[in-house]
Design a protein around this motif. Structure first.
Motif, short mmCIF file in Angstrom:
data_model
loop_
_atom_site.label_atom_id
_atom_site.label_comp_id
_atom_site.label_asym_id
_atom_site.label_seq_id
_atom_site.Cartn_x
_atom_site.Cartn_y
_atom_site.Cartn_z
N ALA A 288 0.84 -1.19 0.00
CA ALA A 288 0.00 0.00 0.00
C ALA A 288 0.88 1.24 0.00
N LEU A 289 0.59 2.15 -0.90
CA LEU A 289 1.39 3.37 -1.02
C LEU A 289 0.56 4.58 -0.61
N PRO A 290 1.19 5.59 -0.01
CA PRO A 290 0.46 6.80 0.35
C PRO A 290 0.32 7.78 -0.81
N TYR A 291 0.62 7.33 -2.01
CA TYR A 291 0.53 8.17 -3.18
C TYR A 291 0.15 7.31 -4.39
N ALA B 126 4.80 0.49 -15.84
CA ALA B 126 5.50 -0.56 -15.12
C ALA B 126 6.12 -1.50 -16.15
N THR B 127 7.05 -2.30 -15.70
CA THR B 127 7.74 -3.23 -16.59
C THR B 127 7.44 -4.65 -16.15
N LEU B 128 6.99 -5.46 -17.11
CA LEU B 128 6.74 -6.88 -16.87
C LEU B 128 7.80 -7.70 -17.60
N SER B 129 8.22 -8.76 -16.99
CA SER B 129 9.20 -9.64 -17.63
C SER B 129 8.49 -10.78 -18.34
N THR B 130 8.97 -11.11 -19.54
CA THR B 130 8.48 -12.26 -20.29
C THR B 130 9.69 -13.02 -20.82
N THR B 131 9.46 -14.21 -21.33
CA THR B 131 10.57 -14.99 -21.87
C THR B 131 11.16 -14.36 -23.11
N VAL C 97 -1.86 19.87 -13.80
CA VAL C 97 -2.16 18.76 -14.71
C VAL C 97 -1.62 19.12 -16.09
N GLU C 98 -0.92 18.20 -16.69
CA GLU C 98 -0.39 18.38 -18.04
C GLU C 98 -0.88 17.24 -18.92
N LEU C 99 -1.77 17.55 -19.86
CA LEU C 99 -2.22 16.53 -20.81
C LEU C 99 -1.05 16.15 -21.69
N ALA C 100 -0.76 14.86 -21.76
CA ALA C 100 0.41 14.41 -22.50
C ALA C 100 0.08 13.13 -23.25
N SER C 101 0.80 12.91 -24.35
CA SER C 101 0.64 11.68 -25.10
C SER C 101 1.65 10.65 -24.61
N LEU C 102 1.45 9.41 -24.98
CA LEU C 102 2.34 8.34 -24.52
C LEU C 102 3.74 8.49 -25.08
N THR C 103 3.86 8.87 -26.33
CA THR C 103 5.17 8.85 -26.96
C THR C 103 6.06 9.98 -26.48
N VAL C 104 5.50 11.08 -25.99
CA VAL C 104 6.32 12.20 -25.55
C VAL C 104 6.59 12.15 -24.05
N ASP C 105 5.99 11.17 -23.37
CA ASP C 105 6.26 11.03 -21.94
C ASP C 105 7.73 10.68 -21.71
N ARG C 106 8.32 11.36 -20.76
CA ARG C 106 9.66 10.98 -20.35
C ARG C 106 9.55 9.99 -19.18
N PRO C 107 10.54 9.14 -18.98
CA PRO C 107 10.46 8.15 -17.90
C PRO C 107 10.24 8.82 -16.56
N ALA C 108 9.35 8.25 -15.77
CA ALA C 108 9.03 8.81 -14.46
C ALA C 108 9.93 8.21 -13.39
N PRO C 109 10.32 9.01 -12.39
CA PRO C 109 11.20 8.48 -11.35
C PRO C 109 10.62 7.32 -10.58
N LEU C 110 9.29 7.27 -10.48
CA LEU C 110 8.66 6.23 -9.68
C LEU C 110 8.15 5.06 -10.52
N ALA C 111 8.62 4.98 -11.77
CA ALA C 111 8.13 3.91 -12.65
C ALA C 111 8.51 2.53 -12.14
N GLY C 112 9.54 2.47 -11.30
CA GLY C 112 9.99 1.18 -10.83
C GLY C 112 9.35 0.71 -9.55
N VAL C 113 8.20 1.25 -9.17
CA VAL C 113 7.52 0.80 -7.96
C VAL C 113 7.21 -0.69 -8.08
N PRO C 114 7.59 -1.49 -7.08
CA PRO C 114 7.31 -2.93 -7.17
C PRO C 114 5.82 -3.21 -7.30
N ARG C 115 5.50 -4.15 -8.14
CA ARG C 115 4.10 -4.50 -8.39
C ARG C 115 3.82 -5.91 -7.89
#
Length: 735
Positions: free
Chosen positions: A388-391, A397-402, A482-500
């Motif tokens: 549980a996260l307070p934010y 997120a990144t999923l691993s596959t073969t 709030v900044e409306l943004a498209s997927l391709t122009v998104d820069r990597p987010a610092p919290l993208a690596g939150v464990p899932r």
């Protein structure tokens, strides 16, 4: 909007004054008492105006709406007041609890100065009264940037008491500075994924089951609104290529199956013109299709447009994987960019999949990755944070596959629900917009120093309220956090690596999948098409691409909610495929006769297709003790029960006849099964039963012929002998 009924015990001291009509406006800081008398629900509080949406220091916020008497009794002394708190909402879970309170739950807070006003001495059943309240922001005591709960309470007297008879809850974002930079708040990047997904309704010949797509494309139609609502907005378009293909087909004029339903929502399966009792009529939507397609090309090929082709026909991905149709998952993924690019007349990328409901299992993700998918859209409930996260975490997120990493585009369920909502009535729309503002503000306030990307997506076939959606996107575009943004122009987010947590696929999602018996029939179609494609000589197509796409249309997730239409489309596809397969066949012969126990009988194979085919022939004696068969090109003495005959390539609209050796041990009729083979040895088309009759006519004829010759020669000999005797007698007499 919510309405709650409770008694306000603090009003007991002021009840006499209130009944007498004496105001108590300006009372501030009066806390809710520990106990309160509950009264039956009677007043509904409607909030139709909150202006502005965001409170700012030194300003005012005006709230207005109507109070409606929902009971069967008059309510006296009707008044309204606004209650709020000086502490911001601390989390999204708290926002949910405050926004949707339990019956009788009172907002602990203070009365806003100047918010109390008496409306009427008496409000009859079913009647309503306007109300308004203007709040001075500075007097509310808001502690800083954040979201603050607001309760609008309706007070009145009933035969059993006096108190709060109704309530509406909402929220006020508070912005203590003019810009996000001044606030020290990193804007939240909101990536809105905007689907353009239809319902397949074309058979392999391009005939439409019904004309409902025309209504969806026309003024006020679902797809018309979907295209217009996000026009000129920085959204990422998720487009079903099958929809574009269908609209392009309509724009050139099209046929609709006669006698099919025109009513109801979008859905459809199609019949087949050949062998179908129903005829066709001209479709009525060519003009609206041309207009919609022209607008779609303009919007989706704009220089700043972000467009991604979803898998063709929006397949039920997990159901296909579970049924062993992973090859169709791959086919739908690989076909998508080419089909979309052809229709839009410009390059369209693929590689993004969106399983129904935003849920998928591990096996499906593995198949998608193998097929070339690099990103999959999932609901946050399918891939929640490990703890549980307070934010609110970043939506990537990144999923691993073969086959390597797979990006999960994790959508926010609440923002998605608000985006897809169709609130009824002005009050419901206003509170939904305010809830959207509160949620986006709270996300920014959770971690004001960290910019994150959150994703929202409405339903795949949502019937949106265009004005409501426009209000949401207008607010998001104007909000400093709030900044409306498209997927391709998104820069990597610092919290993208939150464990899932591990990928979740709940039983409820499995129950919604296309039925396994339905997909078993679809799998049979795929096997039949593979056999048909296998007999086509060289690189001949003969409509197999169209047939393959038609089968993909039978696998659409649309048939989850419209199974009857899915069955109709599957059956039409099966009829058409059977007709194509049936154009290469063994000519029917009920009975052939051998004139002796050894002989040959003819078998003719016909190709009525416009392309050459390569097939083999297999013959099986159904009574081996009575008759055996031999290879026409082999040793006829090596007779056996079953033989396979190699045939030459049969040209378009041509036929080939072969003479098959047979050996009968006794006279009589023996059934022989005959069927065609694909080059890899699989059975092709229907099995024919040919009756072969063996006789001794040849031997009898020989005996008769021999006897006749004996008689003939005997007769001739006898005559010659008689002549000789007569001649001898004549010579003796002459002497």
């Amino acid at each position: 909007m919510t309405t709650r009924t409770r008694a306000a015990a603090w009003l007991g001291a002021a009840a006499a004054l209130l009944v007498a009509g004496m105001p108590v406006a300006g009372v501030v800081g009066v806390a809710e008492p520990a106990a309160a008398q509950e009264l039956p629900a009677s007043l509904e509080v409607q909030v139709t105006t909150i202006s502005p949406t965001v409170a700012r220091p030194g300003g005012q916020v005006r709230l207005a709406g109507r109070i409606v008497n929902m009971s069967a009794q008059p309510v006296g002394g009707v008044a309204v007041q606004v209650r709020t708190t000086s502490m911001p909402v601390s989390s999204r879970s708290e926002l949910h609890r405050l926004g949707d309170p339990q019956l009788g739950e009172i907002l602990t807070g203070v009365l806003a100065a100047g918010s109390y006003s008496v409306l009427t001495d008496n409000l009859d059943p079913g009647k309503s009264h306007r109300w308004s309240a203007t709040l001075d922001v500075d007097s509310l005591g808001f502690a800083g940037f954040g979201v603050y709960p607001v309760a609008v309470e309706a007070i009145g007297a009933t035969p059993i008491g006096y108190g709060v008879l109704g309530e509406a809850r909402t929220f006020l974002p508070h912005q203590p500075a003019d810009a996000a930079d001044d606030l020290g708040v990193a804007p939240t990047r909101l990536a809105v994924l905007w689907p353009l997904v239809g319902v397949p309704r074309r058979d392999p010949e391009g005939v439409f089951l019904d004309d409902r797509l025309a209504a969806a494309l026309g003024p006020g139609g679902r797809l018309r609104r979907a295209l217009d609502a996000a026009r000129n907005r920085p959204v990422t378009w998720l487009v079903d290529p099958e929809l574009l293909q269908a609209v392009a087909a309509m724009s050139d004029g099209y046929q609709v199956r006669a006698g099919t339903s025109e009513g109801g929502g979008e859905g459809g399966g199609e019949g087949d013109s050949e062998g179908s009792a129903a005829g066709t009529t001209a479709g009525t939507g060519a003009a609206v299709a041309r207009e919609w397609l022209a607008d779609a090309r303009e919007v989706l090929t704009a220089a700043d447009a972000e467009v991604v082709a979803l898998p063709y026909a929006d397949p039920d991905l997990v159901a296909l994987e579970r049924r062993g149709l992973s090859r169709d998952v791959t086919a739908s993924v690989t076909a998508a960019p080419d089909v979309a690019s052809e229709v839009l007349e410009g390059a369209v990328s693929g590689g993004v999949a969106w399983p129904p409901g935003g849920f998928a299992d591990r096996a499906t993700l593995e198949t998608l990755r193998v097929a070339g998918v690099g990103a999959v859209v999932l609901d946050r409930r399918a891939l929640p944070p490990a703890v549980a996260l307070p934010y609110t975490p970043d939506g990537r997120a990144t999923l691993s596959t073969t086959e390597g990493p797979l990006t999960a585009l994790v959508t926010d369920p609440e923002l998605s629900r608000l985006l897809a909502a169709r609130p009824r009535g002005r009050a419901a729309k206003r509170l939904a917009l305010q809830r959207f503002a509160a949620v986006t503000t709270l996300i920014a306030a959770e971690r004001p120093d960290t910019s994150r990307t959150v994703l929202a997506i409405p339903g795949r076939r949502h019937k949106l309220d265009a004005r409501y959606v426009d209000a949401l996107l207008t607010y998001a575009a104007a909000s400093p956090w709030v900044e409306l943004a498209s997927l391709t122009v998104d820069r990597p987010a610092p919290l993208a690596g939150v464990p899932r947590a591990p990928l979740t696929y709940p039983p409820a999602q499995r129950r919604r999948e296309l039925a396994l018996d339905y997909l078993a029939d679809v799998a049979d179609l795929r096997d039949k098409l593979s056999g048909f494609a296998g007999v086509l000589a060289g690189r001949s197509n003969a409509g197999t691409t169209e047939m393959s796409q038609a089968i993909l249309r039978t696998e659409s997730s649309a048939w989850r909610s419209q199974p009857a239409d899915g069955v109709a489309l599957r059956e039409a596809t099966a009829r058409h495929l059977d007709q194509r397969i049936g154009k290469v066949y063994i000519a029917e012969r009920n009975l052939v006769t051998l004139t002796s126990r050894r002989g040959r009988f003819p078998i003719t194979v016909v190709n009525d297709l416009d392309v050459p085919v390569e097939v083999g022939l297999q013959l099986t004696s159904e009574n081996a003790p009575r008759m055996l068969l031999a290879d026409p090109e082999g040793d006829e003495s090596r007779a056996r029960r079953q033989v396979q005959v190699d045939l030459p390539t049969i040209g378009p609209r041509r036929k080939v006849t072969v003479e098959v050796p047979a050996q009968a041990r006794v006279n009589g009729i023996v059934p022989v099964q005959a069927h065609l083979l694909t080059p890899d040895g699989a059975t092709y088309g229907e099995v024919r039963s040919i009756k072969v009759r063996a006789t001794d006519y040849g031997r009898i004829a020989n005996v008769l012929t021999g006897g006749a010759l004996v008689v003939l020669f005997g007769t001739v000999g006898l005559r010659l002998a008689r002549r000789a005797v007569a001649a001898a007698r004549s010579r003796r007499t002459a002497r």
